[in-house]
Write a protein that holds these residues in place. Sequence first.
Motif, PDB file in Angstrom:
ATOM      1  N   ALA A  20       0.857  -1.174   0.000  1.00 33.42           N
ATOM      2  CA  ALA A  20       0.000   0.000   0.000  1.00 33.42           C
ATOM      3  C   ALA A  20       0.890   1.219   0.000  1.00 33.42           C
ATOM      4  CB  ALA A  20      -0.931  -0.027   1.195  1.00 33.42           C
ATOM      5  N   TYR A 166      -5.369   0.059  -5.059  1.00 34.04           N
ATOM      6  CA  TYR A 166      -5.697   0.756  -3.826  1.00 34.04           C
ATOM      7  C   TYR A 166      -7.204   0.969  -3.783  1.00 34.04           C
ATOM      8  CZ  TYR A 166      -0.708   1.707  -3.964  1.00 34.04           C
ATOM      9  OH  TYR A 166       0.650   1.565  -4.028  1.00 34.04           O
ATOM     10  N   PHE A 421       3.913  -0.319   2.928  1.00 35.06           N
ATOM     11  CA  PHE A 421       2.886   0.225   3.809  1.00 35.06           C
ATOM     12  C   PHE A 421       3.389   1.502   4.490  1.00 35.06           C
ATOM     13  CE2 PHE A 421       0.493  -3.967   4.988  1.00 35.06           C
ATOM     14  CZ  PHE A 421       0.014  -4.041   3.696  1.00 35.06           C
ATOM     15  N   TYR A 467      -2.598  -0.192   7.416  1.00 27.81           N
ATOM     16  CA  TYR A 467      -3.043  -1.228   6.494  1.00 27.81           C
ATOM     17  C   TYR A 467      -2.857  -2.593   7.143  1.00 27.81           C
ATOM     18  CZ  TYR A 467      -2.748   2.599   3.195  1.00 27.81           C
ATOM     19  OH  TYR A 467      -2.911   3.803   2.568  1.00 27.81           O
TER      20      TYR A 467
END
Length: 470
Positions: A20, A166, A421, A467
Amino acid sequence: MKRRDILRRTAAAGLLAVPATGLLTGCALGGDDDNSGGESLEGTKSEQNPLGVKEDAPLEVVIFNGGFGEEYAKAHQAMYTEKYPKATIKHSATQEINKTLQPRFVDGSPPDVVNNSGGGQIDFNGLVSQNALADLGELLDAPSLDIPGKKVRDTLLPGVVDVGSYDGKFLVLSYAYTAYGIWYSTKLFADRGWQYPKTWDDHIALCKQIKAAGIAPWTYAGKHPRYMSWPVISTAVKFGGPDVAKAIDNLEPNAWKSEAMKAAADAWYQIVKDGFIMPGSPGLDHVQSQTEWCRGKAAFISCGSWLESEQAKVTPAGFNMSVAPTPSLGSSDKLPFEAMRGTAGEPFMVPAKAKNRAGGLEYLRTMLSMKGAQDFTRKVSSLTVVAGSTEGIDLPFGLNTVVKALDASGSNGFNWVYNNFYRKLERELVDAACGEFFSGRTTPAEFLDQCQKGADQIAGDSSIKKYKRQ
């Protein structure tokens, strides 16, 4: 087994875990609420032009000038203008993507294609949260340029779409497939009668032989010491299983202090305290340390599979660099010696406010053609995410070892994504901890404590979106 099957198998094994974004930027990046990006140059869609490219619309492409260089991009651009000869392409390359382009995102005048890579990349968290990226879903549903009967999405290795998605939108194309391992010179080892060690005890025994021969067993990128976090975490994952990495990714309490991480840190501390690291390594950057390794000053180095391309100009003839997995700690390891880390990387994006969004999507379609993918592999000695694209290519020595290593890793392949992340956690906090540890200034317990404090800092920061890896 064919290389196509090798790469499909390793990708399906979870090597392409979903990343992410990192830390929020404090600056608006010029997106908009509906991600439409405003007016953009468009042509008429047809069977031959499924993305609606305006044939004479100029295209601007900005490339990260790192280990892959920029020549591969110039070749892709030539392929684009072969199809659209009336289009002019403005090409530029930089190692400072953020510094160069963030002002243009802010004022709403970004390029059409951006290779957002390297240490100076623009933070993806800000780009995604501010709707600054175009949805690439239309690209996935377009027909492949040169693979008959297939959409672009059907030509990609499993997991590639997830890597760049995403909140359900495919926003980032990670183009290169990277394996991470320990590199050594096959020629040096053959000349000396050495065998790559499969166990930690054999590794230490070999390090003693190497040092006695007047060669440093190890060097590393002292100015980017996070490179050494990769073999440490790999050792822990092989010892304790994939959940070790998942706990780190999910910022679980004391994830960095798990029994597996303790065992790995204790093992790697041995190369520090026994003097197996080349003197001066802490002061070297990645290129300098890799160059010393190529000169035979050290036997081992930790790196990704871009190494062969990055060192092509200084690698001696016949050096024959090879990659191998980290040695196993022992018979109780949950993953076999052959298990190796790999993932898709080298991110490309089309800004939402690109003047020629359709051209940007078409440029990515060109990259994902069989011709484009094979040309990339030939030029930079790296794999792409296009399935079967190494078929018929005479691969360089190092890349051949990457393919073989991934084949051997198979369904035991693993990855972690905390670096995607939470970019700051790896690039700053774990990096600093590795710098102290591998220069001998901290103990294994202090190293892990420093890493855990970094993770706790991220976990406790409410401004950072969290996340969860499933």
